[in-house]
Write an enzyme that holds these catalytic residues in place. Structure first.
Site, PDB file in Angstrom:
ATOM      1  N   GLU A 160       4.016  -5.226   7.517  1.00 53.39           N
ATOM      2  CA  GLU A 160       3.180  -4.190   8.130  1.00 53.39           C
ATOM      3  C   GLU A 160       3.558  -3.881   9.574  1.00 53.39           C
ATOM      4  O   GLU A 160       3.511  -2.729  10.000  1.00 53.39           O
ATOM      5  CB  GLU A 160       1.696  -4.585   8.062  1.00 53.39           C
ATOM      6  CG  GLU A 160       1.067  -4.463   6.687  1.00 53.39           C
ATOM      7  CD  GLU A 160       1.266  -5.685   5.819  1.00 53.39           C
ATOM      8  OE1 GLU A 160       2.058  -6.574   6.183  1.00 53.39           O
ATOM      9  OE2 GLU A 160       0.625  -5.750   4.768  1.00 53.39           O
ATOM     10  N   ALA A 216       0.865  -1.178   0.000  1.00 54.81           N
ATOM     11  CA  ALA A 216       0.000   0.000   0.000  1.00 54.81           C
ATOM     12  C   ALA A 216       0.903   1.229   0.000  1.00 54.81           C
ATOM     13  O   ALA A 216       2.053   1.161   0.460  1.00 54.81           O
ATOM     14  CB  ALA A 216      -0.886  -0.023   1.232  1.00 54.81           C
ATOM     15  N   GLY A 227       0.430  -5.081   0.991  1.00 54.97           N
ATOM     16  CA  GLY A 227      -0.758  -5.161   0.146  1.00 54.97           C
ATOM     17  C   GLY A 227      -0.482  -5.838  -1.194  1.00 54.97           C
ATOM     18  O   GLY A 227      -1.390  -6.397  -1.799  1.00 54.97           O
ATOM     19  N   GLU A 229      -0.718  -9.463  -0.575  1.00 53.71           N
ATOM     20  CA  GLU A 229      -2.136  -9.770  -0.331  1.00 53.71           C
ATOM     21  C   GLU A 229      -2.944  -9.807  -1.634  1.00 53.71           C
ATOM     22  O   GLU A 229      -3.795 -10.669  -1.814  1.00 53.71           O
ATOM     23  CB  GLU A 229      -2.725  -8.731   0.637  1.00 53.71           C
ATOM     24  CG  GLU A 229      -2.133  -8.865   2.028  1.00 53.71           C
ATOM     25  CD  GLU A 229      -2.550  -7.722   2.939  1.00 53.71           C
ATOM     26  OE1 GLU A 229      -2.208  -6.557   2.618  1.00 53.71           O
ATOM     27  OE2 GLU A 229      -3.212  -7.970   3.948  1.00 53.71           O
TER      28      GLU A 229
HETATM   29  N1  DAK Z   1       4.539   3.239  -0.799  1.00 52.64           N
HETATM   30  C1  DAK Z   1       4.891   4.408  -1.392  1.00 52.64           C
HETATM   31  N2  DAK Z   1       6.028   4.567  -2.095  1.00 52.64           N
HETATM   32  C2  DAK Z   1       6.847   3.517  -2.185  1.00 52.64           C
HETATM   33  C3  DAK Z   1       6.554   2.263  -1.595  1.00 52.64           C
HETATM   34  C4  DAK Z   1       5.310   2.142  -0.870  1.00 52.64           C
HETATM   35  N3  DAK Z   1       4.904   0.994  -0.322  1.00 52.64           N
HETATM   36  N4  DAK Z   1       7.557   1.401  -1.849  1.00 52.64           N
HETATM   37  C5  DAK Z   1       8.457   2.102  -2.586  1.00 52.64           C
HETATM   38  N5  DAK Z   1       8.030   3.354  -2.801  1.00 52.64           N
HETATM   39  C6  DAK Z   1       8.709   4.421  -3.532  1.00 52.64           C
HETATM   40  C7  DAK Z   1       9.896   4.951  -2.755  1.00 52.64           C
HETATM   41  O1  DAK Z   1       9.468   5.901  -1.804  1.00 52.64           O
HETATM   42  C8  DAK Z   1      10.710   5.560  -3.856  1.00 52.64           C
HETATM   43  O2  DAK Z   1      10.126   6.795  -4.217  1.00 52.64           O
HETATM   44  P1  DAK Z   1      11.075   8.097  -4.501  1.00 52.64           P
HETATM   45  O3  DAK Z   1      11.863   8.260  -3.261  1.00 52.64           O
HETATM   46  O4  DAK Z   1      11.908   7.670  -5.695  1.00 52.64           O
HETATM   47  O5  DAK Z   1      10.104   9.201  -4.794  1.00 52.64           O
HETATM   48  C9  DAK Z   1      10.470   4.603  -5.031  1.00 52.64           C
HETATM   49  O6  DAK Z   1       9.279   3.896  -4.732  1.00 52.64           O
HETATM   50  C10 DAK Z   1      11.591   3.592  -5.188  1.00 52.64           C
HETATM   51  O7  DAK Z   1      11.772   2.956  -3.934  1.00 52.64           O
HETATM   52  P2  DAK Z   1      13.218   2.850  -3.204  1.00 52.64           P
HETATM   53  O8  DAK Z   1      14.091   3.975  -3.629  1.00 52.64           O
HETATM   54  O9  DAK Z   1      12.967   2.675  -1.765  1.00 52.64           O
HETATM   55  O10 DAK Z   1      13.764   1.522  -3.874  1.00 52.64           O
HETATM   56  P3  DAK Z   1      14.748   0.450  -3.202  1.00 52.64           P
HETATM   57  O11 DAK Z   1      15.094  -0.498  -4.287  1.00 52.64           O
HETATM   58  O12 DAK Z   1      15.871   1.130  -2.487  1.00 52.64           O
HETATM   59  O13 DAK Z   1      13.873  -0.291  -2.111  1.00 52.64           O
HETATM   60  C11 DAK Z   1      11.893  -1.442  -1.270  1.00 52.64           C
HETATM   61  C12 DAK Z   1      12.750  -1.051  -2.500  1.00 52.64           C
HETATM   62  C13 DAK Z   1      10.648  -2.149  -1.774  1.00 52.64           C
HETATM   63  C14 DAK Z   1      12.698  -2.418  -0.370  1.00 52.64           C
HETATM   64  C15 DAK Z   1      11.557  -0.164  -0.459  1.00 52.64           C
HETATM   65  O14 DAK Z   1      11.011   0.782  -1.393  1.00 52.64           O
HETATM   66  C16 DAK Z   1      10.569  -0.424   0.606  1.00 52.64           C
HETATM   67  O15 DAK Z   1      10.893  -0.935   1.672  1.00 52.64           O
HETATM   68  N6  DAK Z   1       9.299  -0.045   0.336  1.00 52.64           N
HETATM   69  C17 DAK Z   1       8.233  -0.226   1.297  1.00 52.64           C
HETATM   70  C18 DAK Z   1       7.801  -1.671   1.349  1.00 52.64           C
HETATM   71  C19 DAK Z   1       6.749  -1.897   2.379  1.00 52.64           C
HETATM   72  O16 DAK Z   1       6.951  -1.712   3.576  1.00 52.64           O
HETATM   73  N7  DAK Z   1       5.592  -2.314   1.895  1.00 52.64           N
HETATM   74  C20 DAK Z   1       4.475  -2.613   2.741  1.00 52.64           C
HETATM   75  C21 DAK Z   1       3.681  -1.364   2.858  1.00 52.64           C
HETATM   76  S1  DAK Z   1       2.469  -1.541   4.106  1.00 52.64           S
HETATM   77  C22 DAK Z   1      -4.785  -1.407   5.339  1.00 52.64           C
HETATM   78  C23 DAK Z   1      -4.767  -2.263   4.323  1.00 52.64           C
HETATM   79  C24 DAK Z   1      -3.580  -2.661   3.777  1.00 52.64           C
HETATM   80  C25 DAK Z   1      -2.418  -2.166   4.274  1.00 52.64           C
HETATM   81  C26 DAK Z   1      -2.452  -1.319   5.305  1.00 52.64           C
HETATM   82  C27 DAK Z   1      -3.616  -0.925   5.841  1.00 52.64           C
HETATM   83  N8  DAK Z   1      -5.998  -1.020   5.892  1.00 52.64           N
HETATM   84  C28 DAK Z   1      -6.960  -2.026   6.141  1.00 52.64           C
HETATM   85  C29 DAK Z   1      -6.208   0.318   6.240  1.00 52.64           C
HETATM   86  C30 DAK Z   1      -1.199  -2.554   3.669  1.00 52.64           C
HETATM   87  C31 DAK Z   1      -0.055  -2.065   4.132  1.00 52.64           C
HETATM   88  C32 DAK Z   1       1.161  -2.186   3.357  1.00 52.64           C
HETATM   89  O17 DAK Z   1       1.200  -2.670   2.255  1.00 52.64           O
END
Ligand code: DAK
Length: 264
Positions: free
Chosen positions: A137, A69, A114, A117
């Site tokens: 998460e 997400a 997400g 999921e």
């Molecule tokens: N959201 C927004 N932007 C993201 C992103 C994300 N999940 N993942 C990556 N990006 C963006 C980065 O901010 C970066 O943007 P700029 O800085 O270039 O503007 C660009 O994509 C490239 O990412 P990185 O520079 O970080 O690339 P790396 O290769 O260094 O790293 C990475 C890749 C995937 C390891 C890293 O980007 C990372 O850790 N991303 C976050 C992964 C993560 O934690 N995903 C889970 C998100 S939580 C809900 C329902 C569902 C959910 C929550 C609540 N409700 C019921 C309300 C779900 C939650 C989630 O999915």
């Protein structure tokens, strides 16, 4: 069908379509616009299901399927917006399950939060050697919210799911395959898309009605006890005996010819 979306693309080729999340700069992270467009697109596909026999769901580019997400968008959400976001995401995941034809998630690169999921709400997952799965998460102070706490346990067992969700660790493709999360692994994204198309081709040679009935009975049974699930199976097994496809399939077998299914 409206194909003028900004954050997703839909391409149809013959009986199959490929739906991609297209926010490459943000690693295809799911924001409210993606969910809104996915919901509209999947609803249209469901309403025009007669034109399709299968769907591939993937992410644009080579780096990510869906990196989760959109954390930036989520960070400033009010509880009400978060609730609406959750409902929208859950609607999308249910629509994948309700489509009356198979949906294969094709995962290359990151399938986190997400993203993992959404892949799990498809019928099964193909992946490339670069695929990386995880439910991180808890590292963000969240819990999986698009069905991860439910679907992951059902796919890989409760203990494995708890270990992954509590640690938030990432899983490489070999482990994901070993856990049963991934069905087949491919060297490249092109190979994977070709492999998925071949699989949809094999499936579409069978009765579309039988495949879609098997899908809905299996999905329904997922939430039932074995005794309840067997009742659902028996009911649909009986009903399918009224279909053209059942008569055609069994006649073709006895007449030693290829069946010509109509999906009715
Ligand atoms: N959201 C927004 N932007 C993201 C992103 C994300 N999940 N993942 C990556 N990006 C963006 C980065 O901010 C970066 O943007 P700029 O800085 O270039 O503007 C660009 O994509 C490239 O990412 P990185 O520079 O970080 O690339 P790396 O290769 O260094 O790293 C990475 C890749 C995937 C390891 C890293 O980007 C990372 O850790 N991303 C976050 C992964 C993560 O934690 N995903 C889970 C998100 S939580 C809900 C329902 C569902 C959910 C929550 C609540 N409700 C019921 C309300 C779900 C939650 C989630 O999915």
């Amino acid at each position: 069908m409206n194909t003028k979306f900004e954050t997703i693309t839909l391409e149809q080729s013959g009986d199959f379509a490929t739906l991609s999340v297209s926010r490459e700069k943000s690693l295809n992270a799911l924001n409210a616009q993606v969910h809104t467009e996915l919901k509209e697109c999947l609803t249209q596909l469901k309403e025009n299901a007669d034109n399709l026999r299968g769907l591939i769901f993937t992410g644009a580019g080579d780096k990510a399927f869906i990196a989760g997400a959109d954390i930036v968008e989520m960070s400033s959400m009010t509880p009400e917006q978060a609730f609406n976001f959750a409902v929208l995401g859950q609607d999308v995941s249910l629509l994948f399950e309700e489509l009356p034809f198979p949906v294969i998630a094709c995962v290359n690169g990151f399938a986190l939060g997400g993203g993992c999921e959404m892949a799990m709400s498809c019928d099964f997952i193909y992946a490339t050697e670069t695929a990386l799965f995880g439910q991180p998460e808890v590292k963000l102070g969240l819990i999986p919210g698009f069905g991860g706490t439910q679907r992951l346990s059902k796919l890989i067992g409760r203990n494995n799911a708890k270990e992954l969700i509590y640690t938030g660790r990432n899983v490489k493709v070999d482990e994901a395959k070993q856990l049963g999360l991934v069905v087949k692994v491919f060297a490249t994204k092109e190979d994977m898309l070709e492999g998925a198309t071949k699989t949809l081709g094999k499936i579409s040679a069978n009765s579309p009605l039988a495949v879609s009935t098997a899908k809905s009975v299996m999905n329904e049974g997922n939430d039932l006890t074995i005794a309840e699930g067997l009742k659902v199976e028996a009911k649909h097994f009986g009903e399918i005996f009224t279909s053209y496809d059942m008569k055609e399939g069994t006649s073709a077998f006895t007449e030693k010819r290829k069946a010509n299914f109509k999906g009715e």
